[in-house]
Write a protein that holds these residues in place. Structure first.
Motif, PDB file in Angstrom:
ATOM      1  N   ALA A  20      -3.081  25.816  61.844  1.00  0.00           N
ATOM      2  CA  ALA A  20      -4.114  24.838  62.187  1.00  0.00           C
ATOM      3  C   ALA A  20      -3.436  23.557  62.648  1.00  0.00           C
ATOM      4  O   ALA A  20      -2.650  22.954  61.904  1.00  0.00           O
ATOM      5  N   PRO A  22      -2.974  19.595  63.700  1.00  0.00           N
ATOM      6  CA  PRO A  22      -3.482  18.397  63.014  1.00  0.00           C
ATOM      7  C   PRO A  22      -4.905  18.049  63.452  1.00  0.00           C
ATOM      8  O   PRO A  22      -5.218  18.044  64.644  1.00  0.00           O
ATOM      9  N   HIS A  23      -5.752  17.807  62.481  1.00  0.00           N
ATOM     10  CA  HIS A  23      -7.127  17.426  62.756  1.00  0.00           C
ATOM     11  C   HIS A  23      -7.590  16.502  61.643  1.00  0.00           C
ATOM     12  O   HIS A  23      -6.945  16.391  60.599  1.00  0.00           O
ATOM     13  N   ARG A  24      -8.702  15.824  61.860  1.00  0.00           N
ATOM     14  CA  ARG A  24      -9.208  14.886  60.854  1.00  0.00           C
ATOM     15  C   ARG A  24     -10.732  14.878  60.870  1.00  0.00           C
ATOM     16  O   ARG A  24     -11.354  15.287  61.841  1.00  0.00           O
ATOM     17  N   TYR A  25     -11.307  14.395  59.761  1.00  0.00           N
ATOM     18  CA  TYR A  25     -12.753  14.305  59.631  1.00  0.00           C
ATOM     19  C   TYR A  25     -13.134  12.893  59.198  1.00  0.00           C
ATOM     20  O   TYR A  25     -12.332  12.182  58.573  1.00  0.00           O
ATOM     21  N   ASP A  62      -4.938  12.862  58.890  1.00  0.00           N
ATOM     22  CA  ASP A  62      -4.549  14.084  59.581  1.00  0.00           C
ATOM     23  C   ASP A  62      -4.277  15.201  58.580  1.00  0.00           C
ATOM     24  O   ASP A  62      -3.704  14.967  57.504  1.00  0.00           O
ATOM     25  N   HIS A  63      -4.672  16.403  58.947  1.00  0.00           N
ATOM     26  CA  HIS A  63      -4.474  17.563  58.082  1.00  0.00           C
ATOM     27  C   HIS A  63      -4.094  18.740  58.962  1.00  0.00           C
ATOM     28  O   HIS A  63      -4.748  19.010  59.979  1.00  0.00           O
ATOM     29  N   ALA A  64      -3.010  19.450  58.616  1.00  0.00           N
ATOM     30  CA  ALA A  64      -2.557  20.618  59.370  1.00  0.00           C
ATOM     31  C   ALA A  64      -2.149  21.709  58.391  1.00  0.00           C
ATOM     32  O   ALA A  64      -1.870  21.446  57.214  1.00  0.00           O
TER      33      ALA A  64
END
Length: 246
Positions: A20, A22-25, A62-64
């Motif tokens: 996955a 890096p993405h963020r909410y 950020d979360h990966a």
């Protein structure tokens, strides 16, 4: 204490190598990993994740994920204050496992009715309190974390074919290690726990529904009505009819 509010929930699975990016909410993300092993990166900090691991990710970080194996998880998005006293990483443990609340939220979101908003609010409150307790408590042993992860899988799959070897592979241990962990933590084998879980749900259905004995057997993972009858007599010393009358 302000209770977080529900945004979204779901179940996710991916094969080995499906990383996955890096993405963020804009909301908090609570993730419970049910099987597999990955490396998670939260705002650049690495975390080794296995079955029963809980990660809480504040908004806008950020979360990966790097998938070393196939893996699966439940995820929950919540609107809440950014300084909640939740642990960044924890292990699902105790009698009121977080996995049970998340599984119930996933189920509730797929079968909405007029009572769903109240139920969702109650389950979100369970998640909040459970995370606060985890933040204040001791870290459970690896064996307890693994056993709890398998307990969650058994609760979800008791109606279908469950092999100890398959469960062990999903949580990343050998079959003999899983049996030893169950012996240490629960004083019984995984097979015995599966029989207990199946029997519990069968008794519940007999006492609360008008399903036929054959239908109850099918739903609870028994080969036939006679198979269920035999187990009821062995465990409780009672026939299905006697259980239903009670």
């Amino acid at each position: 204490m302000t209770t977080p509010t529900f945004v979204a929930v779901g179940a996710y699975s991916a094969p080995r190598g499906r990383h996955a990016a890096p993405h963020r909410y804009a909301a908090w993300k609570v993730t419970l990993y049910r099987s597999g092993h990955i490396d998670a990166l939260i705002d650049g900090a690495p975390y080794q994740v296995g079955p029963g691991t809980i990660l809480t990710i504040p908004p806008h970080l950020d979360h990966a994920e790097v998938a070393h194996t196939a893996y699966s998880n439940y995820y929950l998005l919540l609107d809440a204050q950014p300084d909640l006293p939740w642990p960044r990483i924890a292990a699902d443990s105790g009698n009121e496992r977080l996995g049970s609340a998340l599984a119930a939220l996933v189920n509730e979101s797929s079968t909405l009715d007029e009572h769903s908003p109240t139920m969702v609010d109650s389950l979100v409150n369970v998640v909040d309190v459970t995370l606060r307790r985890l933040a204040a408590g001791r870290t459970p042993s690896r064996a307890r974390t693994i056993v709890n992860a398998v307990e969650q899988l058994l609760e979800e799959r008791y109606g279908s074919r469950c092999l100890v070897a398959d469960l062990a592979r999903e949580v990343g241990v050998s079959t003999s290690t899983l049996r030893a962990m169950y012996g240490t933590e629960l004083g019984r084998s995984p097979q015995a726990r599966l029989r207990e879980i199946r029997l519990h749900h069968a008794v519940e259905l007999l006492q609360t529904s008008n399903l036929t004995l054959a239908a109850v057997a099918t739903r609870c993972g028994y080969h036939s009505a006679s198979h269920l009858t035999r187990h009821l007599k062995q465990a409780l010393g009672r026939t299905p009819g006697a259980v239903r009358e009670s």
